[in-house]
Design an enzyme around this catalytic site. Structure first.
Site, short mmCIF file in Angstrom:
data_model
loop_
_atom_site.label_atom_id
_atom_site.label_comp_id
_atom_site.label_asym_id
_atom_site.label_seq_id
_atom_site.Cartn_x
_atom_site.Cartn_y
_atom_site.Cartn_z
N VAL A 88 -15.09 4.56 45.13
CA VAL A 88 -13.73 4.02 45.08
C VAL A 88 -13.69 2.56 45.50
O VAL A 88 -14.53 2.10 46.27
CB VAL A 88 -12.78 4.85 45.98
CG1 VAL A 88 -12.58 6.23 45.39
CG2 VAL A 88 -13.29 4.93 47.40
N ASP A 144 -18.43 8.00 54.55
CA ASP A 144 -19.11 8.53 53.37
C ASP A 144 -20.21 9.47 53.87
O ASP A 144 -19.95 10.63 54.16
CB ASP A 144 -19.64 7.35 52.55
CG ASP A 144 -20.29 7.75 51.25
OD1 ASP A 144 -19.98 8.84 50.73
OD2 ASP A 144 -21.13 6.99 50.73
P1 IMP Z 1 -21.65 5.62 55.18
O1 IMP Z 1 -22.58 4.95 56.14
O2 IMP Z 1 -22.39 6.37 54.10
O3 IMP Z 1 -20.60 6.49 55.82
O4 IMP Z 1 -20.93 4.49 54.37
C1 IMP Z 1 -19.90 3.78 54.90
C2 IMP Z 1 -19.79 2.43 54.24
O5 IMP Z 1 -20.27 2.44 52.88
C3 IMP Z 1 -18.35 2.05 54.16
O6 IMP Z 1 -17.98 1.27 55.28
C4 IMP Z 1 -18.27 1.29 52.86
O7 IMP Z 1 -18.49 -0.08 53.10
C5 IMP Z 1 -19.38 1.82 52.00
N1 IMP Z 1 -18.90 2.84 51.03
C6 IMP Z 1 -19.15 4.16 51.02
N2 IMP Z 1 -18.56 4.77 49.99
C7 IMP Z 1 -17.91 3.82 49.31
C8 IMP Z 1 -17.07 3.82 48.12
O8 IMP Z 1 -16.80 4.84 47.49
N3 IMP Z 1 -16.59 2.60 47.75
C9 IMP Z 1 -16.84 1.45 48.41
N4 IMP Z 1 -17.60 1.40 49.53
C10 IMP Z 1 -18.13 2.57 49.97
#
Ligand code: IMP
Ligand code: MG
Length: 179
Positions: A146, A96
């Site tokens: 999602v 994300d």
């Molecule tokens: P990041 O650190 O922003 O890349 O987020 C990664 C983590 O956030 C993932 O491993 C997910 O657990 C959670 N996450 C991010 N976007 C979503 C989404 O759209 N749905 C569910 N979990 C999400």
């Protein structure tokens, strides 16, 4: 709930990613490091398609405690202490902002693996806030929250066999139940 990817599409995407991973590593032994809990479905489906000698382990990292906003990161790496000199592939559900993968990568690199790459089921290009990118991506998706196929909202929906986007009425249902 808006359906984004059907079970067959998910399987197809995972199979393509598995083929790329098989091609990259050949018969070199590989250790899969699944980031729990979101990657649970992906790990199960992916490892069955990998052809090299394989070890499978997990780490815990939760950045979305009870909300859709990033929070604290917890990583437990006990079993990882023996990975020095091994080829590692981190596997997560979604890239994300990228902060989770960057932080986990930083910590695992300190254990001195022979190589360290990453594979994710999903990537939200629009949200990326880091320079690093995953080495393997099954699907690029729009900037929507999602759930399903391992991904949760407040620890629910992980068991859905398809990938869906939460809509305002889904969120309202949660609010109602919790008030
Ligand atoms: P990041 O650190 O922003 O890349 O987020 C990664 C983590 O956030 C993932 O491993 C997910 O657990 C959670 N996450 C991010 N976007 C979503 C989404 O759209 N749905 C569910 N979990 C999400
Ligand atoms: Mg996660």
């Amino acid at each position: 709930m808006k359906r984004l990817l059907e079970p067959e599409q998910l399987q197809e995407g995972v199979a393509k990613m598995a083929a790329s991973i098989n091609e990259m590593y050949g018969h070199q032994p590989l250790t899969i490091v699944g980031i729990m809990t979101g990657s649970v479905m992906l790990i199960a489906d992916l490892v069955r398609l990998l052809e090299m000698p394989l070890r499978v382990g997990i780490v815990l990292a939760s950045s979305y405690r009870n909300s859709t906003v990033a929070g604290k990161l917890e990583i437990s790496t006990d079993w990882l202490l023996g990975v020095r000199g091994h080829h590692l592939l981190l596997v997560d559900d979604i890239f994300d902002t990228g902060h989770t993968l960057v932080e986990v990568t930083r910590q695992i690199r300190e254990l001195e693996p022979a190589s360290l790459r990453s594979a994710v089921l999903l990537r939200k290009r629009a949200r990326c806030a880091v320079e690093e990118q995953p080495d393997f991506v099954a699907f690029d998706i729009p900037d929507e929250f999602v759930v399903g196929y391992g991904l949760d909202y407040r620890d629910e929906y992980r068991n859905l066999p398809y990938l869906g986007a939460l809509e305002p009425e889904d969120l309202a249902r949660h609010e109602e139940r919790e008030s």
